[in-house]
Design a protein around this motif. Sequence first.
Motif, PDB file in Angstrom:
ATOM      1  N   HIS A 129     -15.988 -18.263   1.421  1.00  0.00           N
ATOM      2  CA  HIS A 129     -16.416 -18.874   0.166  1.00  0.00           C
ATOM      3  C   HIS A 129     -17.908 -18.686  -0.106  1.00  0.00           C
ATOM      4  CE1 HIS A 129     -12.808 -21.242   1.334  1.00  0.00           C
ATOM      5  NE2 HIS A 129     -12.525 -21.013   0.065  1.00  0.00           N
ATOM      6  N   LEU A 130     -18.221 -18.704  -1.381  1.00  0.00           N
ATOM      7  CA  LEU A 130     -19.597 -18.749  -1.876  1.00  0.00           C
ATOM      8  C   LEU A 130     -19.700 -19.925  -2.830  1.00  0.00           C
ATOM      9  CD1 LEU A 130     -20.320 -15.036  -2.913  1.00  0.00           C
ATOM     10  CD2 LEU A 130     -21.197 -16.228  -0.912  1.00  0.00           C
ATOM     11  N   SER A 131     -20.911 -20.327  -3.096  1.00  0.00           N
ATOM     12  CA  SER A 131     -21.123 -21.310  -4.154  1.00  0.00           C
ATOM     13  C   SER A 131     -20.998 -20.580  -5.487  1.00  0.00           C
ATOM     14  CB  SER A 131     -22.510 -21.936  -4.021  1.00  0.00           C
ATOM     15  OG  SER A 131     -23.497 -20.958  -4.282  1.00  0.00           O
ATOM     16  N   PRO A 132     -20.702 -21.290  -6.556  1.00  0.00           N
ATOM     17  CA  PRO A 132     -20.681 -20.633  -7.865  1.00  0.00           C
ATOM     18  C   PRO A 132     -22.015 -19.948  -8.178  1.00  0.00           C
ATOM     19  CG  PRO A 132     -19.590 -22.748  -8.011  1.00  0.00           C
ATOM     20  CD  PRO A 132     -20.220 -22.675  -6.637  1.00  0.00           C
ATOM     21  N   ALA A 133     -23.140 -20.553  -7.762  1.00  0.00           N
ATOM     22  CA  ALA A 133     -24.453 -19.953  -8.020  1.00  0.00           C
ATOM     23  C   ALA A 133     -24.582 -18.587  -7.346  1.00  0.00           C
ATOM     24  CB  ALA A 133     -25.557 -20.887  -7.535  1.00  0.00           C
ATOM     25  N   LYS A 154     -18.370 -14.164 -16.053  1.00  0.00           N
ATOM     26  CA  LYS A 154     -18.705 -15.580 -15.851  1.00  0.00           C
ATOM     27  C   LYS A 154     -17.445 -16.427 -16.014  1.00  0.00           C
ATOM     28  CE  LYS A 154     -21.775 -19.346 -17.127  1.00  0.00           C
ATOM     29  NZ  LYS A 154     -20.770 -20.350 -16.873  1.00  0.00           N
ATOM     30  N   GLN A 155     -16.614 -16.101 -17.010  1.00  0.00           N
ATOM     31  CA  GLN A 155     -15.356 -16.816 -17.200  1.00  0.00           C
ATOM     32  C   GLN A 155     -14.435 -16.631 -15.994  1.00  0.00           C
ATOM     33  OE1 GLN A 155     -13.796 -15.207 -20.838  1.00  0.00           O
ATOM     34  NE2 GLN A 155     -15.207 -16.363 -22.131  1.00  0.00           N
ATOM     35  N   LEU A 156     -14.435 -15.420 -15.422  1.00  0.00           N
ATOM     36  CA  LEU A 156     -13.605 -15.146 -14.249  1.00  0.00           C
ATOM     37  C   LEU A 156     -14.089 -15.960 -13.044  1.00  0.00           C
ATOM     38  CD1 LEU A 156     -11.230 -13.370 -13.249  1.00  0.00           C
ATOM     39  CD2 LEU A 156     -12.954 -11.771 -12.433  1.00  0.00           C
ATOM     40  N   VAL A 157     -15.407 -16.026 -12.859  1.00  0.00           N
ATOM     41  CA  VAL A 157     -15.961 -16.844 -11.763  1.00  0.00           C
ATOM     42  C   VAL A 157     -15.587 -18.307 -11.979  1.00  0.00           C
ATOM     43  CG1 VAL A 157     -18.090 -17.704 -10.699  1.00  0.00           C
ATOM     44  CG2 VAL A 157     -17.835 -15.258 -11.199  1.00  0.00           C
ATOM     45  N   ASP A 158     -15.751 -18.788 -13.207  1.00  0.00           N
ATOM     46  CA  ASP A 158     -15.405 -20.187 -13.505  1.00  0.00           C
ATOM     47  C   ASP A 158     -13.922 -20.464 -13.243  1.00  0.00           C
ATOM     48  OD1 ASP A 158     -18.021 -20.721 -14.213  1.00  0.00           O
ATOM     49  OD2 ASP A 158     -17.657 -20.483 -16.376  1.00  0.00           O
ATOM     50  N   ALA A 159     -13.065 -19.506 -13.586  1.00  0.00           N
ATOM     51  CA  ALA A 159     -11.624 -19.679 -13.385  1.00  0.00           C
ATOM     52  C   ALA A 159     -11.254 -19.686 -11.898  1.00  0.00           C
ATOM     53  CB  ALA A 159     -10.856 -18.576 -14.107  1.00  0.00           C
ATOM     54  N   ASN A 160     -12.094 -19.052 -11.073  1.00  0.00           N
ATOM     55  CA  ASN A 160     -11.822 -18.981  -9.634  1.00  0.00           C
ATOM     56  C   ASN A 160     -12.668 -19.951  -8.821  1.00  0.00           C
ATOM     57  OD1 ASN A 160      -9.874 -16.631  -8.808  1.00  0.00           O
ATOM     58  ND2 ASN A 160     -11.014 -15.945 -10.597  1.00  0.00           N
ATOM     59  N   THR A 161     -13.323 -20.884  -9.499  1.00  0.00           N
ATOM     60  CA  THR A 161     -14.115 -21.897  -8.804  1.00  0.00           C
ATOM     61  C   THR A 161     -13.218 -23.073  -8.447  1.00  0.00           C
ATOM     62  OG1 THR A 161     -16.149 -21.239  -9.933  1.00  0.00           O
ATOM     63  CG2 THR A 161     -16.094 -23.456  -8.992  1.00  0.00           C
ATOM     64  N   GLN A 162     -13.257 -23.441  -7.188  1.00  0.00           N
ATOM     65  CA  GLN A 162     -12.472 -24.579  -6.702  1.00  0.00           C
ATOM     66  C   GLN A 162     -13.373 -25.803  -6.680  1.00  0.00           C
ATOM     67  OE1 GLN A 162     -11.582 -22.927  -2.878  1.00  0.00           O
ATOM     68  NE2 GLN A 162      -9.794 -21.817  -3.616  1.00  0.00           N
ATOM     69  N   ALA A 163     -12.923 -26.852  -7.296  1.00  0.00           N
ATOM     70  CA  ALA A 163     -13.697 -28.095  -7.340  1.00  0.00           C
ATOM     71  C   ALA A 163     -13.687 -28.751  -5.959  1.00  0.00           C
ATOM     72  CB  ALA A 163     -13.097 -29.039  -8.383  1.00  0.00           C
ATOM     73  N   PRO A 164     -14.616 -29.659  -5.723  1.00  0.00           N
ATOM     74  CA  PRO A 164     -14.606 -30.393  -4.449  1.00  0.00           C
ATOM     75  C   PRO A 164     -13.291 -31.148  -4.267  1.00  0.00           C
ATOM     76  CG  PRO A 164     -16.637 -30.816  -5.661  1.00  0.00           C
ATOM     77  CD  PRO A 164     -15.736 -30.050  -6.580  1.00  0.00           C
ATOM     78  N   MET A 165     -12.892 -31.327  -3.017  1.00  0.00           N
ATOM     79  CA  MET A 165     -11.659 -32.054  -2.734  1.00  0.00           C
ATOM     80  C   MET A 165     -11.768 -33.479  -3.282  1.00  0.00           C
ATOM     81  SD  MET A 165      -9.567 -32.596   0.849  1.00  0.00           S
ATOM     82  CE  MET A 165     -10.992 -33.049   1.763  1.00  0.00           C
ATOM     83  N   VAL A 181      -9.872  -9.856  -6.128  1.00  0.00           N
ATOM     84  CA  VAL A 181      -8.500  -9.466  -6.500  1.00  0.00           C
ATOM     85  C   VAL A 181      -8.292  -9.730  -7.985  1.00  0.00           C
ATOM     86  CG1 VAL A 181      -6.063 -10.062  -6.217  1.00  0.00           C
ATOM     87  CG2 VAL A 181      -7.499  -9.680  -4.196  1.00  0.00           C
ATOM     88  N   ALA A 182      -8.751 -10.895  -8.467  1.00  0.00           N
ATOM     89  CA  ALA A 182      -8.634 -11.205  -9.894  1.00  0.00           C
ATOM     90  C   ALA A 182      -9.430 -10.202 -10.721  1.00  0.00           C
ATOM     91  CB  ALA A 182      -9.118 -12.639 -10.157  1.00  0.00           C
ATOM     92  N   LEU A 183     -10.546  -9.772 -10.205  1.00  0.00           N
ATOM     93  CA  LEU A 183     -11.383  -8.772 -10.883  1.00  0.00           C
ATOM     94  C   LEU A 183     -10.639  -7.443 -11.014  1.00  0.00           C
ATOM     95  CD1 LEU A 183     -14.259  -8.258 -11.987  1.00  0.00           C
ATOM     96  CD2 LEU A 183     -14.935  -7.660  -9.661  1.00  0.00           C
ATOM     97  N   ASP A 184      -9.979  -7.028  -9.941  1.00  0.00           N
ATOM     98  CA  ASP A 184      -9.196  -5.779  -9.979  1.00  0.00           C
ATOM     99  C   ASP A 184      -7.999  -5.894 -10.915  1.00  0.00           C
ATOM    100  OD1 ASP A 184     -10.790  -4.248  -8.370  1.00  0.00           O
ATOM    101  OD2 ASP A 184      -9.620  -4.582  -6.548  1.00  0.00           O
TER     102      ASP A 184
END
Length: 187
Positions: A129-133, A154-165, A181-184
């Motif tokens: 994992h990475l941070s969104p930043a 940016k929309q793709l990153v936002d769509a693949n960002t997992q919120a905190p538990m 994978v989503a990018l491809d």
Amino acid sequence: MKKYLLPSVKLTVLLLVLLAGIYPLFIAGIAKMAPGKGGGVTVTHNGKVVGYENIGQKFTDDKYFWSRPSAVDYNAAGSGGSNKAPGNPDYLKTVAERTDTFLAHNPDVKKADIPAELVTASASGLDPHLSPAAAYVQIARVAKARGMAPEKLKQLVDANTQAPMLGMFGPSTVNVLKLNVALDELK
């Protein structure tokens, strides 16, 4: 002596059965109910397994988001960090080399804007994992390499960002393998 030896042998046998037999079978049974059935959750692309969800992978091509560096070269059999102190000259040299490499591939980014996780390895060396930043700072490079609009990435990153538990435990994260994978799949 017999008074102490027999109870010791009985206790040893009992603990051996419990801790080397029943407990491992119990844990294996619980693992079979988890996602991936205890074998890890795989990520597939075009019907082919491309990796595991919770094990980092190395991406160095400009058309992909890069993962966090690994002190063990992403070898899951040898998980671990570098064990070098933050002031160690070899460690500082490695971080400086990673920073220079990142800046060479991301000329629009200032050194001060590079998230530390992009130039320092995690404790396990396998962090997927990475941070969104850390993903956002790579958007310009990936957009240029793929001829895409940065807004779409940016929309793709936002769509693949997992919120905190539960919305409060831990930071928001982006799984780099799933993002790539989503990018491809955007073709």
